[in-house]
Enzyme design. Structure first.
Site, PDB file in Angstrom:
ATOM      1  N   LYS A  87      21.860 -56.628 -24.674  1.00  0.00           N
ATOM      2  CA  LYS A  87      21.056 -56.159 -23.550  1.00  0.00           C
ATOM      3  C   LYS A  87      21.961 -55.696 -22.427  1.00  0.00           C
ATOM      4  CE  LYS A  87      18.050 -58.016 -20.022  1.00  0.00           C
ATOM      5  NZ  LYS A  87      17.594 -59.193 -19.345  1.00  0.00           N
ATOM      6  N   LYS A 107      24.520 -60.401 -22.988  1.00  0.00           N
ATOM      7  CA  LYS A 107      23.767 -59.862 -21.860  1.00  0.00           C
ATOM      8  C   LYS A 107      24.748 -59.483 -20.757  1.00  0.00           C
ATOM      9  CE  LYS A 107      20.168 -61.111 -18.528  1.00  0.00           C
ATOM     10  NZ  LYS A 107      19.163 -62.122 -18.169  1.00  0.00           N
ATOM     11  N   ARG A 167      13.859 -56.875 -11.376  1.00  0.00           N
ATOM     12  CA  ARG A 167      13.985 -57.885 -10.307  1.00  0.00           C
ATOM     13  C   ARG A 167      12.971 -57.627  -9.207  1.00  0.00           C
ATOM     14  NH1 ARG A 167      20.579 -58.259 -10.507  1.00  0.00           N
ATOM     15  NH2 ARG A 167      20.631 -59.033 -12.666  1.00  0.00           N
ATOM     16  N   ARG A 203      25.251 -61.961 -10.393  1.00  0.00           N
ATOM     17  CA  ARG A 203      25.262 -62.686 -11.657  1.00  0.00           C
ATOM     18  C   ARG A 203      26.545 -62.463 -12.466  1.00  0.00           C
ATOM     19  NH1 ARG A 203      20.030 -64.000 -10.967  1.00  0.00           N
ATOM     20  NH2 ARG A 203      18.342 -62.522 -11.261  1.00  0.00           N
ATOM     21  N   CYS A 216      20.081 -68.043 -12.300  1.00  0.00           N
ATOM     22  CA  CYS A 216      19.676 -68.441 -13.645  1.00  0.00           C
ATOM     23  C   CYS A 216      20.099 -69.877 -13.968  1.00  0.00           C
ATOM     24  CB  CYS A 216      20.233 -67.463 -14.670  1.00  0.00           C
ATOM     25  SG  CYS A 216      19.678 -65.777 -14.361  1.00  0.00           S
ATOM     26  N   CYS A 253      14.223 -68.832 -18.608  1.00  0.00           N
ATOM     27  CA  CYS A 253      15.215 -68.726 -17.542  1.00  0.00           C
ATOM     28  C   CYS A 253      14.664 -69.363 -16.283  1.00  0.00           C
ATOM     29  CB  CYS A 253      15.590 -67.264 -17.300  1.00  0.00           C
ATOM     30  SG  CYS A 253      17.233 -67.128 -16.548  1.00  0.00           S
ATOM     31  N   TYR A 258       9.471 -51.616 -22.863  1.00  0.00           N
ATOM     32  CA  TYR A 258       8.239 -51.425 -22.092  1.00  0.00           C
ATOM     33  C   TYR A 258       7.429 -50.266 -22.666  1.00  0.00           C
ATOM     34  CZ  TYR A 258      10.746 -54.600 -19.108  1.00  0.00           C
ATOM     35  OH  TYR A 258      11.434 -55.713 -18.680  1.00  0.00           O
ATOM     36  N   SER A 279      14.450 -52.542 -17.956  1.00  0.00           N
ATOM     37  CA  SER A 279      13.609 -51.898 -16.946  1.00  0.00           C
ATOM     38  C   SER A 279      14.213 -50.604 -16.386  1.00  0.00           C
ATOM     39  CB  SER A 279      13.330 -52.885 -15.817  1.00  0.00           C
ATOM     40  OG  SER A 279      14.536 -53.384 -15.265  1.00  0.00           O
ATOM     41  N   GLU A 307      30.654 -64.298 -27.717  1.00  0.00           N
ATOM     42  CA  GLU A 307      29.337 -64.787 -27.293  1.00  0.00           C
ATOM     43  C   GLU A 307      28.407 -64.973 -28.493  1.00  0.00           C
ATOM     44  OE1 GLU A 307      28.162 -65.891 -24.619  1.00  0.00           O
ATOM     45  OE2 GLU A 307      29.366 -65.171 -22.950  1.00  0.00           O
TER      46      GLU A 307
HETATM   47  C1  PBG Z   1      16.205 -63.192 -16.642  1.00  0.00           C
HETATM   48  C2  PBG Z   1      15.932 -61.833 -17.172  1.00  0.00           C
HETATM   49  C3  PBG Z   1      16.200 -60.598 -16.567  1.00  0.00           C
HETATM   50  C4  PBG Z   1      15.740 -59.622 -17.439  1.00  0.00           C
HETATM   51  C5  PBG Z   1      15.205 -60.269 -18.543  1.00  0.00           C
HETATM   52  N1  PBG Z   1      15.358 -61.636 -18.365  1.00  0.00           N
HETATM   53  C6  PBG Z   1      16.741 -60.304 -15.220  1.00  0.00           C
HETATM   54  C7  PBG Z   1      18.138 -60.570 -14.881  1.00  0.00           C
HETATM   55  O1  PBG Z   1      18.953 -61.042 -15.665  1.00  0.00           O
HETATM   56  O2  PBG Z   1      18.429 -60.304 -13.715  1.00  0.00           O
HETATM   57  C8  PBG Z   1      15.826 -58.147 -17.201  1.00  0.00           C
HETATM   58  C9  PBG Z   1      14.943 -57.304 -18.053  1.00  0.00           C
HETATM   59  C10 PBG Z   1      14.813 -55.900 -17.608  1.00  0.00           C
HETATM   60  O3  PBG Z   1      15.531 -55.389 -16.721  1.00  0.00           O
HETATM   61  O4  PBG Z   1      13.936 -55.230 -18.163  1.00  0.00           O
HETATM   62  N2  PBG Z   1      15.053 -63.990 -16.609  1.00  0.00           N
END
Ligand code: PBG
Length: 336
Positions: free
Chosen positions: A255, A202, A212, A224, A133, A123, A321, A282, A240
Protein backbone atom coordinates in the site's frame (compact mmCIF):
# COMPACT_ATOMS: atom_id res chain seq x y z
CA UNK A 1 14.75 -4.93 -51.55
CA UNK A 2 12.32 -4.71 -48.67
CA UNK A 3 12.07 -7.85 -46.56
CA UNK A 4 8.77 -8.42 -44.80
CA UNK A 5 8.69 -9.81 -41.28
CA UNK A 6 7.35 -13.30 -40.81
CA UNK A 7 6.95 -12.85 -37.07
CA UNK A 8 4.00 -10.55 -36.65
CA UNK A 9 2.79 -9.93 -33.08
CA UNK A 10 0.01 -7.85 -34.59
CA UNK A 11 -1.79 -11.05 -35.66
CA UNK A 12 -2.90 -11.47 -32.07
CA UNK A 13 -4.21 -7.92 -31.84
CA UNK A 14 -6.44 -8.07 -34.90
CA UNK A 15 -9.76 -7.73 -33.11
CA UNK A 16 -11.24 -7.74 -29.63
CA UNK A 17 -12.02 -11.47 -29.65
CA UNK A 18 -8.46 -12.46 -30.36
CA UNK A 19 -7.13 -9.92 -27.84
CA UNK A 20 -9.47 -11.32 -25.19
CA UNK A 21 -8.36 -14.85 -26.13
CA UNK A 22 -4.69 -14.18 -25.38
CA UNK A 23 -4.98 -11.56 -22.60
CA UNK A 24 -2.49 -12.43 -19.84
CA UNK A 25 -4.31 -10.51 -17.10
CA UNK A 26 -8.03 -10.38 -16.44
CA UNK A 27 -9.72 -8.49 -13.64
CA UNK A 28 -12.11 -10.56 -11.56
CA UNK A 29 -14.88 -9.27 -9.34
CA UNK A 30 -14.15 -11.95 -6.73
CA UNK A 31 -10.78 -10.29 -6.02
CA UNK A 32 -12.20 -6.83 -5.34
CA UNK A 33 -12.64 -5.35 -1.87
CA UNK A 34 -14.86 -2.29 -1.29
CA UNK A 35 -13.83 0.05 1.57
CA UNK A 36 -16.67 1.60 3.59
CA UNK A 37 -16.58 4.46 6.11
CA UNK A 38 -19.10 4.08 8.93
CA UNK A 39 -19.68 7.04 11.22
CA UNK A 40 -21.30 7.20 14.64
CA UNK A 41 -24.11 9.65 15.43
CA UNK A 42 -25.26 10.60 11.95
CA UNK A 43 -28.56 9.63 10.32
CA UNK A 44 -27.88 10.34 6.66
CA UNK A 45 -24.87 9.54 4.43
CA UNK A 46 -22.32 12.39 4.38
CA UNK A 47 -20.34 13.48 1.35
CA UNK A 48 -16.55 13.40 1.63
CA UNK A 49 -15.26 16.56 -0.05
CA UNK A 50 -11.82 15.18 -0.87
CA UNK A 51 -13.25 11.96 -2.35
CA UNK A 52 -16.15 12.81 -4.67
CA UNK A 53 -18.55 9.86 -4.93
CA UNK A 54 -17.53 8.38 -1.55
CA UNK A 55 -19.67 8.79 1.58
CA UNK A 56 -19.61 8.24 5.33
CA UNK A 57 -22.52 5.99 6.22
CA UNK A 58 -24.53 5.74 9.43
CA UNK A 59 -24.91 2.15 10.72
CA UNK A 60 -28.55 1.88 9.60
CA UNK A 61 -30.65 1.24 6.46
CA UNK A 62 -28.46 3.59 4.42
CA UNK A 63 -25.44 1.35 5.02
CA UNK A 64 -27.47 -1.76 4.21
CA UNK A 65 -28.78 -0.18 1.00
CA UNK A 66 -25.26 0.75 -0.12
CA UNK A 67 -23.98 -2.78 0.53
CA UNK A 68 -26.97 -4.23 -1.35
CA UNK A 69 -26.11 -2.02 -4.30
CA UNK A 70 -22.44 -3.09 -4.33
CA UNK A 71 -23.50 -6.71 -3.83
CA UNK A 72 -25.78 -6.55 -6.85
CA UNK A 73 -22.77 -5.42 -8.92
CA UNK A 74 -21.09 -8.66 -7.80
CA UNK A 75 -18.70 -7.52 -5.05
CA UNK A 76 -18.75 -9.73 -1.94
CA UNK A 77 -15.86 -8.31 0.11
CA UNK A 78 -15.90 -5.22 2.29
CA UNK A 79 -13.31 -3.54 4.51
CA UNK A 80 -14.80 -1.39 7.24
CA UNK A 81 -13.39 1.83 8.72
CA UNK A 82 -15.01 3.26 11.83
CA UNK A 83 -15.37 6.93 12.68
CA UNK A 84 -16.23 7.20 16.40
CA UNK A 85 -17.72 10.22 18.13
CA UNK A 86 -15.49 9.69 21.16
CA UNK A 87 -11.69 9.75 21.08
CA UNK A 88 -9.14 9.45 23.87
CA UNK A 89 -5.41 8.82 24.27
CA UNK A 90 -5.86 5.06 24.43
CA UNK A 91 -8.31 4.44 21.55
CA UNK A 92 -10.74 2.89 24.02
CA UNK A 93 -13.70 3.31 21.64
CA UNK A 94 -11.89 1.02 19.18
CA UNK A 95 -12.34 -2.00 21.45
CA UNK A 96 -15.65 -1.04 23.06
CA UNK A 97 -18.25 -3.83 22.64
CA UNK A 98 -20.68 -1.15 21.49
CA UNK A 99 -18.17 0.75 19.39
CA UNK A 100 -19.07 1.86 15.88
CA UNK A 101 -17.36 -1.07 14.15
CA UNK A 102 -18.64 -3.69 16.60
CA UNK A 103 -22.24 -2.40 16.24
CA UNK A 104 -21.92 -2.33 12.46
CA UNK A 105 -20.47 -5.85 12.28
CA UNK A 106 -23.41 -7.23 14.26
CA UNK A 107 -25.92 -5.36 12.07
CA UNK A 108 -24.31 -6.58 8.86
CA UNK A 109 -24.03 -10.18 10.07
CA UNK A 110 -27.69 -10.12 11.07
CA UNK A 111 -28.71 -8.68 7.71
CA UNK A 112 -26.43 -10.53 5.30
CA UNK A 113 -25.35 -13.66 7.22
CA UNK A 114 -22.47 -15.36 5.42
CA UNK A 115 -23.30 -13.78 2.05
CA UNK A 116 -20.61 -11.14 2.45
CA UNK A 117 -17.03 -11.20 3.71
CA UNK A 118 -16.32 -8.65 6.43
CA UNK A 119 -12.79 -7.34 6.89
CA UNK A 120 -11.94 -4.78 9.57
CA UNK A 121 -9.14 -2.25 9.46
CA UNK A 122 -7.41 -2.68 12.82
CA UNK A 123 -5.81 0.57 13.93
CA UNK A 124 -6.05 3.32 16.52
CA UNK A 125 -5.61 6.50 14.47
CA UNK A 126 -9.34 7.14 14.00
CA UNK A 127 -9.92 6.52 17.73
CA UNK A 128 -7.09 8.42 19.41
CA UNK A 129 -7.22 12.11 20.32
CA UNK A 130 -3.67 12.45 18.93
CA UNK A 131 -4.39 10.53 15.70
CA UNK A 132 -1.44 8.14 15.87
CA UNK A 133 -1.45 4.40 15.15
CA UNK A 134 -0.51 3.47 18.71
CA UNK A 135 -0.03 4.67 22.28
CA UNK A 136 2.02 7.80 22.96
CA UNK A 137 4.64 7.95 25.72
CA UNK A 138 7.54 10.23 26.58
CA UNK A 139 11.04 9.17 25.61
CA UNK A 140 14.07 11.40 26.20
CA UNK A 141 11.70 14.31 26.71
CA UNK A 142 9.96 13.70 23.39
CA UNK A 143 6.53 12.28 22.62
CA UNK A 144 6.69 9.10 20.59
CA UNK A 145 4.60 6.08 19.63
CA UNK A 146 5.50 3.33 22.09
CA UNK A 147 5.66 0.14 20.05
CA UNK A 148 5.24 -2.50 22.74
CA UNK A 149 2.55 -0.65 24.73
CA UNK A 150 0.64 -0.26 21.46
CA UNK A 151 0.65 -4.02 20.82
CA UNK A 152 -1.59 -4.58 23.85
CA UNK A 153 -4.22 -2.19 22.50
CA UNK A 154 -4.05 -3.65 18.99
CA UNK A 155 -4.63 -7.13 20.43
CA UNK A 156 -7.72 -5.87 22.32
CA UNK A 157 -9.14 -4.25 19.18
CA UNK A 158 -8.57 -7.36 17.05
CA UNK A 159 -10.30 -9.65 19.55
CA UNK A 160 -13.29 -7.32 19.93
CA UNK A 161 -13.65 -7.13 16.13
CA UNK A 162 -13.51 -10.93 15.84
CA UNK A 163 -16.06 -11.25 18.64
CA UNK A 164 -18.44 -8.95 16.78
CA UNK A 165 -18.19 -11.06 13.62
CA UNK A 166 -15.22 -10.00 11.47
CA UNK A 167 -13.94 -12.70 9.08
CA UNK A 168 -10.55 -11.09 8.54
CA UNK A 169 -8.62 -8.63 10.70
CA UNK A 170 -6.40 -6.19 8.83
CA UNK A 171 -3.80 -4.56 11.10
CA UNK A 172 -2.62 -1.29 9.51
CA UNK A 173 -0.54 0.28 12.29
CA UNK A 174 2.94 -0.85 11.11
CA UNK A 175 3.93 -1.55 14.73
CA UNK A 176 6.70 -4.17 14.90
CA UNK A 177 5.26 -7.47 16.09
CA UNK A 178 1.62 -6.47 15.66
CA UNK A 179 0.72 -9.53 13.58
CA UNK A 180 2.20 -11.90 16.18
CA UNK A 181 0.49 -10.08 19.05
CA UNK A 182 -2.89 -10.21 17.30
CA UNK A 183 -2.50 -13.86 16.26
CA UNK A 184 -1.70 -14.87 19.82
CA UNK A 185 -4.61 -12.90 21.28
CA UNK A 186 -7.08 -14.23 18.69
CA UNK A 187 -5.98 -17.83 19.30
CA UNK A 188 -6.19 -17.45 23.07
CA UNK A 189 -9.71 -16.05 22.76
CA UNK A 190 -10.74 -19.02 20.60
CA UNK A 191 -10.72 -17.21 17.23
CA UNK A 192 -8.32 -19.61 15.57
CA UNK A 193 -10.27 -19.39 12.30
CA UNK A 194 -10.16 -15.60 12.03
CA UNK A 195 -7.65 -14.71 9.32
CA UNK A 196 -5.13 -11.85 9.31
CA UNK A 197 -4.57 -9.68 6.27
CA UNK A 198 -1.56 -7.64 7.24
CA UNK A 199 -0.77 -4.22 5.85
CA UNK A 200 2.78 -5.61 5.66
CA UNK A 201 4.32 -3.11 3.30
CA UNK A 202 2.72 0.22 4.06
CA UNK A 203 4.58 3.33 2.98
CA UNK A 204 4.51 6.75 4.63
CA UNK A 205 2.59 8.18 1.70
CA UNK A 206 1.10 11.57 0.94
CA UNK A 207 -1.59 9.72 -1.00
CA UNK A 208 -3.46 8.96 2.23
CA UNK A 209 -4.42 12.64 2.69
CA UNK A 210 -8.01 12.40 1.40
CA UNK A 211 -8.59 9.40 3.70
CA UNK A 212 -7.37 11.37 6.70
CA UNK A 213 -9.94 14.03 5.90
CA UNK A 214 -12.60 11.34 5.41
CA UNK A 215 -11.81 9.62 8.72
CA UNK A 216 -10.59 12.68 10.72
CA UNK A 217 -7.36 10.79 11.44
CA UNK A 218 -4.63 13.30 10.69
CA UNK A 219 -1.99 13.13 13.47
CA UNK A 220 -2.19 16.18 15.73
CA UNK A 221 1.62 16.32 16.00
CA UNK A 222 4.50 14.78 14.07
CA UNK A 223 3.99 12.34 11.21
CA UNK A 224 4.00 8.60 10.57
CA UNK A 225 7.52 8.32 9.15
CA UNK A 226 8.77 6.66 12.34
CA UNK A 227 6.63 3.62 11.71
CA UNK A 228 5.46 3.54 8.07
CA UNK A 229 7.99 2.67 5.34
CA UNK A 230 10.27 5.09 3.52
CA UNK A 231 9.16 5.54 -0.13
CA UNK A 232 12.80 5.22 -1.21
CA UNK A 233 13.01 1.57 -0.12
CA UNK A 234 11.94 -1.51 -2.07
CA UNK A 235 14.00 -4.42 -0.66
CA UNK A 236 12.96 -3.50 2.87
CA UNK A 237 9.50 -4.68 1.82
CA UNK A 238 10.86 -8.23 1.90
CA UNK A 239 11.96 -7.80 5.52
CA UNK A 240 8.49 -6.53 6.50
CA UNK A 241 6.70 -9.28 4.58
CA UNK A 242 8.86 -12.10 5.91
CA UNK A 243 8.42 -10.94 9.52
CA UNK A 244 4.63 -10.88 9.05
CA UNK A 245 4.73 -14.38 7.56
CA UNK A 246 6.72 -15.65 10.55
CA UNK A 247 4.24 -13.99 12.90
CA UNK A 248 1.26 -15.67 11.23
CA UNK A 249 -0.12 -13.38 8.50
CA UNK A 250 -2.44 -15.20 6.06
CA UNK A 251 -2.57 -12.46 3.43
CA UNK A 252 0.08 -9.79 2.71
CA UNK A 253 -0.49 -6.29 1.42
CA UNK A 254 1.35 -3.52 -0.40
CA UNK A 255 0.00 0.00 0.00
CA UNK A 256 -0.32 2.32 -1.95
CA UNK A 257 -0.70 0.33 -5.16
CA UNK A 258 -0.41 2.40 -8.34
CA UNK A 259 2.74 4.19 -7.17
CA UNK A 260 4.39 0.95 -5.90
CA UNK A 261 3.93 -1.54 -8.76
CA UNK A 262 7.60 -2.55 -8.53
CA UNK A 263 7.15 -3.46 -4.87
CA UNK A 264 4.04 -5.53 -5.63
CA UNK A 265 6.05 -7.49 -8.20
CA UNK A 266 8.98 -7.95 -5.80
CA UNK A 267 6.82 -9.24 -2.94
CA UNK A 268 4.80 -11.54 -5.22
CA UNK A 269 7.95 -13.04 -6.74
CA UNK A 270 9.45 -13.73 -3.31
CA UNK A 271 6.32 -15.07 -1.62
CA UNK A 272 4.15 -16.47 -4.42
CA UNK A 273 2.46 -18.87 -2.00
CA UNK A 274 0.89 -15.98 -0.03
CA UNK A 275 -2.16 -14.16 -1.42
CA UNK A 276 -1.12 -10.56 -2.03
CA UNK A 277 -3.45 -7.61 -1.65
CA UNK A 278 -2.78 -4.12 -3.03
CA UNK A 279 -4.54 -1.01 -1.71
CA UNK A 280 -5.39 1.59 -4.34
CA UNK A 281 -5.58 4.39 -1.80
CA UNK A 282 -7.67 7.52 -1.38
CA UNK A 283 -5.23 9.91 -3.09
CA UNK A 284 -4.87 7.58 -6.04
CA UNK A 285 -8.67 7.48 -6.27
CA UNK A 286 -9.13 11.23 -5.95
CA UNK A 287 -6.54 12.07 -8.61
CA UNK A 288 -8.39 10.00 -11.20
CA UNK A 289 -11.74 11.36 -10.03
CA UNK A 290 -10.56 14.97 -10.29
CA UNK A 291 -9.23 14.45 -13.81
CA UNK A 292 -12.44 12.69 -14.81
CA UNK A 293 -14.66 15.45 -13.38
CA UNK A 294 -12.66 17.94 -15.43
CA UNK A 295 -13.11 15.87 -18.57
CA UNK A 296 -9.35 15.29 -18.94
CA UNK A 297 -9.49 11.48 -19.00
CA UNK A 298 -12.08 8.81 -19.58
CA UNK A 299 -12.79 7.53 -16.07
CA UNK A 300 -13.79 3.96 -16.94
CA UNK A 301 -10.83 3.30 -19.22
CA UNK A 302 -8.36 4.96 -16.83
CA UNK A 303 -9.58 3.01 -13.82
CA UNK A 304 -9.61 -0.31 -15.66
CA UNK A 305 -6.14 0.31 -17.09
CA UNK A 306 -4.66 1.20 -13.68
CA UNK A 307 -6.43 -1.65 -11.87
CA UNK A 308 -5.28 -4.12 -14.52
CA UNK A 309 -1.73 -2.81 -14.09
CA UNK A 310 -1.95 -3.47 -10.34
CA UNK A 311 -3.09 -7.02 -11.03
CA UNK A 312 -0.48 -7.50 -13.78
CA UNK A 313 2.22 -6.44 -11.29
CA UNK A 314 1.22 -9.38 -9.09
CA UNK A 315 -1.67 -8.39 -6.83
CA UNK A 316 -4.29 -11.09 -6.28
CA UNK A 317 -6.73 -8.91 -4.35
CA UNK A 318 -7.36 -5.22 -4.84
CA UNK A 319 -8.84 -2.85 -2.27
CA UNK A 320 -10.30 0.07 -4.19
CA UNK A 321 -12.91 2.80 -3.77
CA UNK A 322 -13.81 1.98 -7.38
CA UNK A 323 -14.73 -1.68 -6.58
CA UNK A 324 -18.44 -1.15 -7.21
CA UNK A 325 -17.80 0.62 -10.53
CA UNK A 326 -15.16 -1.87 -11.66
CA UNK A 327 -17.55 -4.78 -11.04
CA UNK A 328 -20.21 -3.11 -13.20
CA UNK A 329 -17.66 -2.25 -15.90
CA UNK A 330 -16.38 -5.85 -16.00
CA UNK A 331 -19.94 -6.95 -16.76
CA UNK A 332 -20.20 -4.35 -19.55
CA UNK A 333 -16.91 -5.62 -20.99
CA UNK A 334 -13.47 -4.07 -20.66
CA UNK A 335 -12.53 -1.55 -23.38
CA UNK A 336 -9.17 -3.08 -24.38
C1 PBG B 1 -4.92 3.55 9.16
C2 PBG B 1 -5.20 3.57 7.70
C3 PBG B 1 -4.96 4.61 6.79
C4 PBG B 1 -5.42 4.17 5.56
C5 PBG B 1 -5.91 2.88 5.74
N1 PBG B 1 -5.75 2.53 7.07
C6 PBG B 1 -4.46 5.98 7.04
C7 PBG B 1 -3.07 6.23 7.41
O1 PBG B 1 -2.23 5.35 7.54
O2 PBG B 1 -2.81 7.42 7.61
C8 PBG B 1 -5.36 4.95 4.29
C9 PBG B 1 -6.23 4.46 3.19
C10 PBG B 1 -6.39 5.41 2.06
O3 PBG B 1 -5.70 6.44 1.93
O4 PBG B 1 -7.26 5.13 1.23
N2 PBG B 1 -6.06 3.24 9.92
Amino acid sequence: MVTFPTLRPRRLRKNKLIRDLVAETNLTTSGLIQPIFIKENINEPEKIESMPGVYRYPPNDHLIKFIEEVYSSGVRNFILFGIPSFKDEFASSAYDKNGIIQKSLRLLRQTFGEKILLITDECTDEYTSHGHCGIITQKDGKLCVNNDESLKVHALIAVSQAEAGADIIAPSSMMDGVVGAIRKALDEAGFTDTAIMSYSVKYASTFYSPFREAAYSKPSFGDRRGYQMDPRNAFEALKEASLDIEEGADILMVKPAHTYLDVIRLVKDHFPEYPLAAYHVSGEYSMIKAAAINGWIDEKTAVLEITTAIKRAGADLIITYYANDIARWIKEGVPF
